[in-house]
Scaffold this motif. Structure first.
Motif, PDB file in Angstrom:
ATOM      1  N   PHE A 126      77.788  60.899 -28.943  1.00 43.82           N
ATOM      2  CA  PHE A 126      77.430  59.533 -28.554  1.00 43.82           C
ATOM      3  C   PHE A 126      78.426  59.006 -27.505  1.00 43.82           C
ATOM      4  N   TYR A 127      79.684  59.297 -27.740  1.00 40.75           N
ATOM      5  CA  TYR A 127      80.739  58.874 -26.817  1.00 40.75           C
ATOM      6  C   TYR A 127      80.555  59.530 -25.447  1.00 40.75           C
ATOM      7  N   ALA A 128      80.323  60.843 -25.429  1.00 42.18           N
ATOM      8  CA  ALA A 128      80.150  61.577 -24.169  1.00 42.18           C
ATOM      9  C   ALA A 128      78.904  61.095 -23.414  1.00 42.18           C
ATOM     10  N   ILE A 129      77.821  60.841 -24.128  1.00 38.63           N
ATOM     11  CA  ILE A 129      76.596  60.349 -23.488  1.00 38.63           C
ATOM     12  C   ILE A 129      76.815  58.952 -22.926  1.00 38.63           C
ATOM     13  N   ALA A 130      77.482  58.087 -23.696  1.00 35.23           N
ATOM     14  CA  ALA A 130      77.758  56.720 -23.216  1.00 35.23           C
ATOM     15  C   ALA A 130      78.644  56.756 -21.972  1.00 35.23           C
ATOM     16  N   LEU A 131      79.675  57.592 -21.987  1.00 39.52           N
ATOM     17  CA  LEU A 131      80.541  57.710 -20.801  1.00 39.52           C
ATOM     18  C   LEU A 131      79.765  58.237 -19.596  1.00 39.52           C
ATOM     19  N   SER A 132      78.924  59.228 -19.823  1.00 38.71           N
ATOM     20  CA  SER A 132      78.128  59.785 -18.731  1.00 38.71           C
ATOM     21  C   SER A 132      77.192  58.732 -18.146  1.00 38.71           C
ATOM     22  N   LEU A 133      76.544  57.966 -19.013  1.00 38.14           N
ATOM     23  CA  LEU A 133      75.672  56.886 -18.535  1.00 38.14           C
ATOM     24  C   LEU A 133      76.466  55.853 -17.748  1.00 38.14           C
ATOM     25  N   GLY A 134      77.605  55.463 -18.279  1.00 41.49           N
ATOM     26  CA  GLY A 134      78.460  54.504 -17.590  1.00 41.49           C
ATOM     27  C   GLY A 134      78.861  54.992 -16.213  1.00 41.49           C
ATOM     28  N   ILE A 135      79.227  56.263 -16.123  1.00 39.16           N
ATOM     29  CA  ILE A 135      79.638  56.835 -14.843  1.00 39.16           C
ATOM     30  C   ILE A 135      78.456  56.893 -13.874  1.00 39.16           C
ATOM     31  N   ILE A 136      77.285  57.257 -14.373  1.00 40.75           N
ATOM     32  CA  ILE A 136      76.102  57.321 -13.516  1.00 40.75           C
ATOM     33  C   ILE A 136      75.804  55.944 -12.914  1.00 40.75           C
ATOM     34  N   PHE A 137      75.801  54.906 -13.761  1.00 40.78           N
ATOM     35  CA  PHE A 137      75.561  53.553 -13.251  1.00 40.78           C
ATOM     36  C   PHE A 137      76.659  53.125 -12.271  1.00 40.78           C
ATOM     37  N   TYR A 138      77.879  53.485 -12.562  1.00 36.08           N
ATOM     38  CA  TYR A 138      79.015  53.145 -11.704  1.00 36.08           C
ATOM     39  C   TYR A 138      78.892  53.839 -10.347  1.00 36.08           C
ATOM     40  N   PHE A 139      78.471  55.097 -10.377  1.00 35.99           N
ATOM     41  CA  PHE A 139      78.370  55.876  -9.147  1.00 35.99           C
ATOM     42  C   PHE A 139      77.278  55.377  -8.199  1.00 35.99           C
ATOM     43  N   ILE A 140      76.268  54.679  -8.705  1.00 34.80           N
ATOM     44  CA  ILE A 140      75.178  54.219  -7.835  1.00 34.80           C
ATOM     45  C   ILE A 140      75.725  53.411  -6.661  1.00 34.80           C
ATOM     46  N   GLU A 141      76.647  52.499  -6.927  1.00 36.47           N
ATOM     47  CA  GLU A 141      77.230  51.719  -5.830  1.00 36.47           C
ATOM     48  C   GLU A 141      78.382  52.459  -5.151  1.00 36.47           C
ATOM     49  N   ILE A 142      79.245  53.057  -5.924  1.00 38.53           N
ATOM     50  CA  ILE A 142      80.472  53.650  -5.374  1.00 38.53           C
ATOM     51  C   ILE A 142      80.162  54.801  -4.424  1.00 38.53           C
ATOM     52  N   LEU A 143      79.160  55.612  -4.740  1.00 36.41           N
ATOM     53  CA  LEU A 143      78.863  56.769  -3.899  1.00 36.41           C
ATOM     54  C   LEU A 143      78.316  56.384  -2.529  1.00 36.41           C
TER      55      LEU A 143
END
Length: 199
Positions: A126-143
């Motif tokens: 659950f922790y790994a999936i939540a972190l991955s989702l968080g990173i994906i959403f974060y990367f949308i703007e940052i990338l």
């Protein structure tokens, strides 16, 4: 060769009884418990440092996209929940003196062992999936601010690191901790047995 076999047979028959007092065993166990407490506390402080760093990034940096805010909030919630779980488990092994109440401490240690098993198995995912989702959403703007090679490098490195932590590192930490806690439980069972005999 026959003489060697006879010596080996004689050696195997020879039993040496090692007597260790309950006090000595308690002191050894206390040392190991202190090491376990320290490792647990360091994990908690590491998670708190991550929480504070990401919260500071969120507060002091200006982000335009709502996806970045969603990604950071998912990450912060995941880290916060995981930190609370680590703290709850830390209290199990830190709330009373192992040498003063070995029976009670043994029960707490067994509960800690079960909690760690859950933490490294179902809860970790659950922790790994939540972190991955968080990173994906974060990367949308940052990338959008990065060049194509930088985008590829950021994505590959980030998800390689998550994959490495989820597989190789998690298994290594899990087996080492499982062995350490099992040995500690065995020691406390022997201590409890010795105390019961002397009473």
């Amino acid at each position: 060769m026959q003489a060697f076999d006879q010596i080996q047979e004689l050696w195997q028959k020879h039993e040496v009884e090692v007597k260790v007092s309950a006090d000595e065993m308690l002191q050894q166990a206390k040392k190991e418990v202190n090491g376990l407490k320290l490792k647990s506390a360091l994990n908690i402080f590491g998670m708190l440092a991550s929480f504070i760093a990401i919260a500071a990034l969120w507060i002091f940096m200006h982000f335009e996209s709502w996806t970045t805010h969603v990604g950071i909030s998912i990450t912060i919630v995941a880290i916060g929940v995981y930190t609370l779980i680590l703290y709850r488990d830390h209290r199990l092994i830190a709330k009373n003196d192992a040498t003063a109440h070995p029976h009670e401490y043994l029960n707490n240690l067994k509960t800690y062992q079960l909690n760690r098993f859950k933490l490294y198995n179902s809860l970790y995912w659950f922790y790994a999936i939540a972190l991955s989702l968080g990173i994906i959403f974060y990367f949308i703007e940052i990338l959008t601010y990065l060049s194509m090679p930088q985008k590829v490098a950021a994505i590959v490195l980030t998800f390689s690191w998550i994959l490495f932590c989820s597989t190789i590192l998690r298994k290594a930490v899990m087996s080492r901790e499982k062995e350490r806690i099992a040995l500690l439980i065995e020691k406390f069972e022997r201590i409890s047995g010795q105390i019961s005999v002397t009473e």
